[in-house]
Design a protein around this motif. Structure first.
Motif, PDB file in Angstrom:
ATOM      1  N   TYR A  56       0.920  -1.319  -0.015  1.00  0.00           N
ATOM      2  CA  TYR A  56      -0.063   0.126  -0.011  1.00  0.00           C
ATOM      3  C   TYR A  56       0.845   1.086   0.002  1.00  0.00           C
ATOM      4  O   TYR A  56       2.173   1.237   0.277  1.00  0.00           O
ATOM      5  N   HIS A  76      -4.922  -8.781   4.154  1.00  0.00           N
ATOM      6  CA  HIS A  76      -4.880  -7.327   4.519  1.00  0.00           C
ATOM      7  C   HIS A  76      -5.890  -6.946   5.324  1.00  0.00           C
ATOM      8  O   HIS A  76      -7.075  -7.302   5.269  1.00  0.00           O
ATOM      9  N   LYS A 105      -4.969   5.965   2.150  1.00  0.00           N
ATOM     10  CA  LYS A 105      -4.431   4.666   1.948  1.00  0.00           C
ATOM     11  C   LYS A 105      -4.767   4.115   0.479  1.00  0.00           C
ATOM     12  O   LYS A 105      -5.966   4.059   0.447  1.00  0.00           O
ATOM     13  N   GLU A 106      -3.676   3.820  -0.357  1.00  0.00           N
ATOM     14  CA  GLU A 106      -4.086   3.240  -1.582  1.00  0.00           C
ATOM     15  C   GLU A 106      -3.531   1.674  -1.731  1.00  0.00           C
ATOM     16  O   GLU A 106      -2.274   1.635  -1.365  1.00  0.00           O
ATOM     17  N   ILE A 107      -4.209   0.524  -1.976  1.00  0.00           N
ATOM     18  CA  ILE A 107      -3.658  -0.557  -2.468  1.00  0.00           C
ATOM     19  C   ILE A 107      -3.208  -0.410  -3.764  1.00  0.00           C
ATOM     20  O   ILE A 107      -3.685  -0.281  -4.675  1.00  0.00           O
ATOM     21  N   GLU A 110      -1.241  -6.430  -4.910  1.00  0.00           N
ATOM     22  CA  GLU A 110      -1.954  -7.484  -4.377  1.00  0.00           C
ATOM     23  C   GLU A 110      -1.510  -8.827  -4.700  1.00  0.00           C
ATOM     24  O   GLU A 110      -1.361  -8.921  -6.034  1.00  0.00           O
TER      25      GLU A 110
END
Length: 145
Positions: A56, A76, A105-107, A110
């Protein structure tokens, strides 16, 4: 976002569209019989939306960033915001600024593979240059002075 609402004497259904485009139905009411794919319930949707292991990016009010990973537990956790150095961040803000403080907050990545996520975190720290004092708060991968 509420897509539509349908209430009858016997039941009530509210359709929701999540940010990623999935449609959910509140109160376990499925789509009409003519629908070829039953819609998940809101409760099922919460499980379906969960991320596995992630990298993130946090963006602080001053524009500085922190790149981190979450490889704990089953995946997560939305509550996890990393292990950045509080003192390092706080020195960049006044007490007044810290009293109303938002972090984005940015993902950004993944995977089901913890080792892959760990490697990608390192790659992204270098790519985003969040290890440079003027850009971010990452303490790893710093150039020696």
């Amino acid at each position: 976002m509420i897509l539509s609402s349908n209430k009858t004497a016997a039941s009530a259904a509210v359709l929701f569209v999540a940010p990623h485009g999935k449609v959910f139905v509140q109160n376990n009411i499925l789509a009409p019989q003519r629908s070829p794919i039953p819609l998940p319930t809101l409760e099922q949707g919460l499980v379906a939306m969960k991320f596995k292991y992630v990298v993130y990016k946090l963006t602080f009010p001053n524009g500085k960033i922190y790149i981190g990973k979450d490889i704990g537990g089953a995946g997560h956790s939305i509550r996890y915001f990393g292990s950045w150095n509080n003192a390092l961040v706080e020195q960049d803000f006044t007490k007044e600024q810290l009293s109303d403080f938002s972090i984005r907050k940015e993902i950004i990545y993944e995977s089901d593979d913890k080792q892959e996520v760990s490697q990608k975190e390192s790659d992204l720290i270098v790519l985003y240059r969040s290890n440079e004092e003027s850009i971010g708060y990452n303490q790893t991968h710093r150039r020696r002075k």
